[in-house]
Scaffold this motif. Structure first.
Motif, PDB file in Angstrom:
ATOM      1  N   THR A 186       0.865  -1.180   0.000  1.00  0.00           N
ATOM      2  CA  THR A 186       0.000   0.000   0.000  1.00  0.00           C
ATOM      3  C   THR A 186       0.898   1.224   0.000  1.00  0.00           C
ATOM      4  O   THR A 186       1.901   1.270   0.721  1.00  0.00           O
ATOM      5  N   VAL A 187       0.542   2.209  -0.825  1.00  0.00           N
ATOM      6  CA  VAL A 187       1.361   3.406  -0.963  1.00  0.00           C
ATOM      7  C   VAL A 187       0.510   4.622  -0.603  1.00  0.00           C
ATOM      8  O   VAL A 187      -0.588   4.787  -1.130  1.00  0.00           O
ATOM      9  N   ALA A 188       1.017   5.440   0.312  1.00  0.00           N
ATOM     10  CA  ALA A 188       0.330   6.674   0.717  1.00  0.00           C
ATOM     11  C   ALA A 188       1.223   7.853   0.339  1.00  0.00           C
ATOM     12  O   ALA A 188       2.381   7.938   0.781  1.00  0.00           O
ATOM     13  N   PHE A 189       0.698   8.735  -0.486  1.00  0.00           N
ATOM     14  CA  PHE A 189       1.471   9.843  -1.028  1.00  0.00           C
ATOM     15  C   PHE A 189       1.219  11.145  -0.281  1.00  0.00           C
ATOM     16  O   PHE A 189       0.119  11.373   0.228  1.00  0.00           O
ATOM     17  N   ALA A 190       2.226  12.015  -0.266  1.00  0.00           N
ATOM     18  CA  ALA A 190       2.065  13.356   0.288  1.00  0.00           C
ATOM     19  C   ALA A 190       0.984  14.075  -0.518  1.00  0.00           C
ATOM     20  O   ALA A 190       0.852  13.846  -1.727  1.00  0.00           O
ATOM     21  N   PRO A 191       0.210  14.934   0.134  1.00  0.00           N
ATOM     22  CA  PRO A 191      -0.792  15.699  -0.606  1.00  0.00           C
ATOM     23  C   PRO A 191      -0.123  16.577  -1.670  1.00  0.00           C
ATOM     24  O   PRO A 191       1.045  16.953  -1.529  1.00  0.00           O
TER      25      PRO A 191
END
Length: 135
Positions: free
Chosen positions: A57-62
């Motif tokens: 799972t990848v969570a990116f900076a806004p």
């Protein structure tokens, strides 16, 4: 605990705005970031990628005006790896810098291979954005 890091960068003959606009789109990852994703899709508000490490799972900076492409990758074992990435203006070109951190228990050889994979990914990004394909 992280005990070592290295900075891997390439200069790209495109504006930092162009590089950021392309690299910040998760759907573009399979085209250039083989070290992270061979396929990616959004599921329940999260980006899920098929990676060489398995499903992650990848969570990116806004989205931001500072060229920050930081992202957290949650590995199949539940470990989350923070990846600092910046796109920095360099005149009418740009530099993209990936800070690779050595994870606990990672051998020198594994860290070297990881760095080589990141460098190859950044070179693919450069080739794509400079219109040279992925040779």
């Amino acid at each position: 605990m992280t005990t070592e890091s290295t900075h891997i960068s390439v200069f790209i003959a495109r504006s930092s705005a162009d590089v950021y606009a392309y690299a910040s789109q998760p759907r573009n990852l399979p085209a250039w970031a083989a070290g992270l994703s061979s396929a990616i899709h959004e599921a329940d508000g999260h980006w899920v990628a098929d990676s060489p490490m398995g499903r992650v799972t990848v969570a990116f900076a806004p989205a931001n005006a500072f060229g920050i492409l930081d992202h957290d990758v949650t590995l199949p074992n539940g470990e989350t790896v923070y990846n600092p990435v910046r796109v920095i203006p360099a005149g009418d070109h740009s530099e993209i810098i990936f800070t690779l951190r050595r994870r606990g228990g990672m051998s020198t050889e594994e860290f070297r291979r990881d760095a080589e994979a990141v460098a190859a990914d950044l070179e693919r990004l450069k080739a794509l954005l400079e219109g040279r394909g992925t040779r």
